[in-house]
Design an enzyme around this catalytic site. Structure first.
Site, PDB file in Angstrom:
ATOM      1  N   SER A 263     -13.835  26.914 -26.857  1.00 22.99           N
ATOM      2  CA  SER A 263     -14.223  25.914 -27.942  1.00 22.99           C
ATOM      3  C   SER A 263     -12.466  25.738 -29.157  1.00 22.99           C
ATOM      4  CB  SER A 263     -15.307  25.797 -28.793  1.00 22.99           C
ATOM      5  OG  SER A 263     -15.254  25.051 -29.803  1.00 22.99           O
TER       6      SER A 263
ATOM      7  N   GLU B 286     -19.745  22.248 -14.835  1.00 22.55           N
ATOM      8  CA  GLU B 286     -19.769  20.657 -15.705  1.00 22.55           C
ATOM      9  C   GLU B 286     -19.444  20.427 -14.844  1.00 22.55           C
ATOM     10  OE1 GLU B 286     -21.648  22.357 -20.057  1.00 22.55           O
ATOM     11  OE2 GLU B 286     -18.965  21.885 -19.866  1.00 22.55           O
TER      12      GLU B 286
ATOM     13  N   TYR C  78      -9.896  -6.631  12.129  1.00 27.53           N
ATOM     14  CA  TYR C  78      -8.953  -5.991  11.123  1.00 27.53           C
ATOM     15  C   TYR C  78      -8.738  -7.529   9.639  1.00 27.53           C
ATOM     16  CZ  TYR C  78      -6.100  -4.115   7.934  1.00 27.53           C
ATOM     17  OH  TYR C  78      -5.296  -3.961   7.240  1.00 27.53           O
TER      18      TYR C  78
ATOM     19  N   ASN D  85     -17.971  28.349 -22.129  1.00 21.43           N
ATOM     20  CA  ASN D  85     -18.515  26.965 -21.830  1.00 21.43           C
ATOM     21  C   ASN D  85     -18.114  27.240 -20.396  1.00 21.43           C
ATOM     22  OD1 ASN D  85     -18.992  26.330 -24.176  1.00 21.43           O
ATOM     23  ND2 ASN D  85     -17.038  25.452 -24.664  1.00 21.43           N
TER      24      ASN D  85
ATOM     25  N   THR E  36     -40.343  27.147  -9.453  1.00 20.09           N
ATOM     26  CA  THR E  36     -40.891  25.446  -9.518  1.00 20.09           C
ATOM     27  C   THR E  36     -40.903  24.807 -10.703  1.00 20.09           C
ATOM     28  OG1 THR E  36     -42.898  25.904  -9.283  1.00 20.09           O
ATOM     29  CG2 THR E  36     -41.827  26.453  -7.592  1.00 20.09           C
ATOM     30  N   HIS E  37     -40.514  23.836 -10.982  1.00 26.12           N
ATOM     31  CA  HIS E  37     -40.496  22.711 -11.908  1.00 26.12           C
ATOM     32  C   HIS E  37     -39.581  23.966 -13.258  1.00 26.12           C
ATOM     33  CE1 HIS E  37     -43.700  20.871 -10.155  1.00 26.12           C
ATOM     34  NE2 HIS E  37     -44.587  21.955  -9.829  1.00 26.12           N
TER      35      HIS E  37
ATOM     36  N   ASN F  52      -2.125  -3.164  12.975  1.00 29.95           N
ATOM     37  CA  ASN F  52      -3.490  -2.653  12.951  1.00 29.95           C
ATOM     38  C   ASN F  52      -3.885  -1.623  13.324  1.00 29.95           C
ATOM     39  OD1 ASN F  52      -3.341  -5.122  11.667  1.00 29.95           O
ATOM     40  ND2 ASN F  52      -4.284  -6.480  13.218  1.00 29.95           N
TER      41      ASN F  52
ATOM     42  N   LYS G  22     -17.864  30.587 -28.813  1.00 28.29           N
ATOM     43  CA  LYS G  22     -18.214  29.283 -27.283  1.00 28.29           C
ATOM     44  C   LYS G  22     -17.528  30.325 -25.778  1.00 28.29           C
ATOM     45  CE  LYS G  22     -20.425  26.703 -27.152  1.00 28.29           C
ATOM     46  NZ  LYS G  22     -20.745  25.239 -27.289  1.00 28.29           N
TER      47      LYS G  22
ATOM     48  N   SER H 209       0.858  -1.087   0.114  1.00 28.72           N
ATOM     49  CA  SER H 209      -0.355   0.293  -0.324  1.00 28.72           C
ATOM     50  C   SER H 209       0.741   1.056   0.228  1.00 28.72           C
ATOM     51  CB  SER H 209      -0.892  -0.637   0.901  1.00 28.72           C
ATOM     52  OG  SER H 209       0.116  -0.594   2.438  1.00 28.72           O
TER      53      SER H 209
ATOM     54  N   LYS I 228      -8.324   2.937   1.416  1.00 30.04           N
ATOM     55  CA  LYS I 228      -7.588   4.999   0.965  1.00 30.04           C
ATOM     56  C   LYS I 228      -7.383   5.293  -0.126  1.00 30.04           C
ATOM     57  CE  LYS I 228      -4.446   2.451   4.675  1.00 30.04           C
ATOM     58  NZ  LYS I 228      -5.686   2.289   4.580  1.00 30.04           N
TER      59      LYS I 228
ATOM     60  N   GLN J 121      -7.842  -2.118   3.429  1.00 32.41           N
ATOM     61  CA  GLN J 121      -6.592  -1.083   3.449  1.00 32.41           C
ATOM     62  C   GLN J 121      -7.484  -0.210   1.733  1.00 32.41           C
ATOM     63  OE1 GLN J 121      -2.463  -2.848   3.019  1.00 32.41           O
ATOM     64  NE2 GLN J 121      -3.311  -3.263   0.915  1.00 32.41           N
TER      65      GLN J 121
HETATM   66  N1  ARG Z   1      -2.135  -1.176   5.020  1.00 33.59           N
HETATM   67  C1  ARG Z   1      -2.837  -1.812   6.098  1.00 33.59           C
HETATM   68  C2  ARG Z   1      -4.174  -0.919   5.761  1.00 33.59           C
HETATM   69  O1  ARG Z   1      -4.235   0.093   5.467  1.00 33.59           O
HETATM   70  C3  ARG Z   1      -2.118  -1.217   7.170  1.00 33.59           C
HETATM   71  C4  ARG Z   1      -2.908  -2.618   8.931  1.00 33.59           C
HETATM   72  C5  ARG Z   1      -1.861  -3.874   8.499  1.00 33.59           C
HETATM   73  N2  ARG Z   1      -2.380  -4.689   9.255  1.00 33.59           N
HETATM   74  C6  ARG Z   1      -2.220  -6.160   8.919  1.00 33.59           C
HETATM   75  N3  ARG Z   1      -2.166  -6.987   9.253  1.00 33.59           N
HETATM   76  N4  ARG Z   1      -1.752  -6.395   7.203  1.00 33.59           N
HETATM   77  O2  ARG Z   1      -5.197  -1.389   6.219  1.00 33.59           O
END
Ligand code: ARG
Length: 464
Positions: free
Chosen positions: A277, A290, A317, A285, A155-156, A110, A283, A23, A325, A322
């Site tokens: 454009s 948007e 956990y 825009n 309205t509408h 964890n 144009k 990660s 993120k 993970q």
């Molecule tokens: N990269 C893990 C997460 O984002 C960190 C925790 C990992 N814990 C483990 N026991 N592998 O959740």
């Protein structure tokens, strides 16, 4: 690359597994929070005599030097480590030796990632709140400038009754101020520290969880260690709050797009906040609006993604978590950009007051007021509604507005009409007579503005 868990393994991790599992490419963003959490943990370990004073000091200085070098660019986050926690621990051990290996005493990744994410989310919530407050200041300024700028209310998407631009923008003030208080609620609820929950079942070391909680600015430690490592509710609440913010922004974006059309011309966007454009030279825009409208789906997607990731996860956990993120970071970046750019777009836009007044005059927006006028002359409202309906039909056939009619023409439909009808259906009168709390009338608007000012006045500081 050495992992934090090589001992019981006899083979190298398959390279595809490594890529799949690591990660660091994205949780590097937690670097500052990881250092902050580790500083507090090390300080507590030393205070409790779990590690020696000297080791505590070495770890503290080592962590500060890593932070300094990463901030200055001297040390790059990378090098194939599994995650940000492994990276920091490896660098620490490189720098301070044995002491670095003692940092993880009484801690698991964890509870480490749980505290990192909470610190990160809390900081981001404060930032989104501050951005919303800045947007509210811009909206309030426009509300004051356009307290008496008459425009049609819809309205509408059909012209309904006259309102003011200040009042229309005031509706957005309400939406975004609710978003601010929603974040404040979320921050209050999530501000508890999971550090010390260990892998799932706490630890046998005499940790002082109150101490680390306080050091990291939390209201206290979380109460159950299994929940401590597996709770991601605050992320979901935050994503829900962001989704609602995006929904509000997209409504404002949609109105901006409509108002900016050649047909409406209620608003002209500043050149700096519009695009052109490649083929049509004429144009200009509203791409920013948007994109805000379009990116709303992306933030909703993050909310759905997290709800689905957490669905049916057994305690405590699981690595599934993970997955929080990337979507979380993406939703945050998106929302930050959208809030800030909406503010800038609104701040620099020019409102075409003459067009708005013209438009309000042209669509029978004073028809309800004409009926109310007849009520003041003793006509029951239901009958008055019928009479004005007939007059509107007559006006459409003769291509006239109500105010174009002569008194004689009015009287053809009801003898209750007098010369004072013209004053009664004048758009300014129509708006100013709307005096109920929350209405666009000048006096009611003054109260709304005062309340909005107080809302911002009460929020001059961060919320925790
Ligand atoms: N990269 C893990 C997460 O984002 C960190 C925790 C990992 N814990 C483990 N026991 N592998 O959740």
């Amino acid at each position: 690359m050495a992992t934090l868990w090589g001992g019981r393994f006899t083979k190298e991790t398959d390279s595809l597994v490594k890529e799949f599992n690591d990660s660091l490419p994205y949780d590097r963003r937690l670097f500052e929070c990881d250092i902050e959490g580790s500083l507090a943990h090390a300080q507590m370990l030393a205070k409790q005599g779990i590690i020696s004073e000297e080791d505590g000091k070495a770890i503290h200085e080592g962590l500060l030097s890593i932070r300094k070098d990463v901030r200055s660019g001297k040390l790059e986050i990378g090098g194939g480590y599994e995650d940000i926690h492994s990276f920091v621990e490896a660098k620490l051990t490189e720098r301070v030796g044995e002491a670095g290996k003692r940092l993880h005493t009484g801690r698991s990744r964890n509870d480490q990632v749980a505290v990192d994410m909470r610190l990160f989310a809390r900081g981001e919530m404060e930032e989104v709140r501050a951005e919303l407050l800045a947007l509210l200041h811009i909206i309030l300024k426009k509300m004051k400038e356009h307290e008496d700028t008459i425009m049609p209310g819809f309205t509408h998407l059909q012209k309904a009754q006259p309102v003011t631009l200040g009042h229309h923008l005031g509706a957005y003030f309400e939406m975004f101020s609710r978003d601010v208080t929603r974040l404040e609620d979320n921050i209050k609820r999530m501000n508890y520290c999971p550090l010390g929950s260990g892998a799932l079942a706490g630890t046998t070391y005499p940790l002082d969880r109150d101490y680390t909680s306080r050091a990291l600015g939390f209201a206290g430690p979380t109460r159950n260690s299994m929940d401590g490592v597996s709770d991601r509710d605050y992320e979901i609440e935050f994503l829900a709050a962001l989704s609602i913010i995006m929904m509000h922004l997209s409504r404002l974006a949609e109105e901006t797009i409509i108002w900016n059309t050649n047909e409406y011309r209620f608003i002209e966007l500043d050149d700096a906040y519009s695009t052109g454009s490649s083929i049509m030279p004429q144009k200009k825009n509203p791409d920013i609006a948007e994109l805000v409208r379009g990116k709303t789906g992306r933030v909703y997607g993050a909310l759905m993604s997290m709800l689905t990731t957490m669905k049916a996860l057994p305690l405590a956990y699981d690595k599934d978590m993970q997955e929080d993120k990337e979507v979380f970071f993406d939703a945050l970046d998106t929302a930050h950009h959208c809030i800030v750019l909406t503010g800038k777009m609104l701040e620099t836009a020019k409102f075409n007051e003459a067009r708005m007044a013209d438009s309000a005059g042209g669509g029978f927006t004073n028809a309800t007021d004409a009926a109310d006028y007849l009520v003041t002359k003793g006509v029951p409202f239901r009958d008055a509604h019928g009479v004005i309906g007939q007059i509107v039909l007559y006006c459409i056939e003769h291509n006239k507005a109500l105010s174009d009619l002569s008194l004689d023409e009015f009287r053809k439909f009801s003898s209750a009409f007098d010369a004072d009808v013209f004053e009664a259906i004048d758009l300014k009168t129509c708006v100013d007579r709307r005096l109920t709390t929350g209405a666009p009338g000048h006096a009611a608007m003054e109260e709304e503005i005062a309340a909005s000012e107080k809302f911002l006045e009460d929020r001059k500081t961060a919320c925790i």
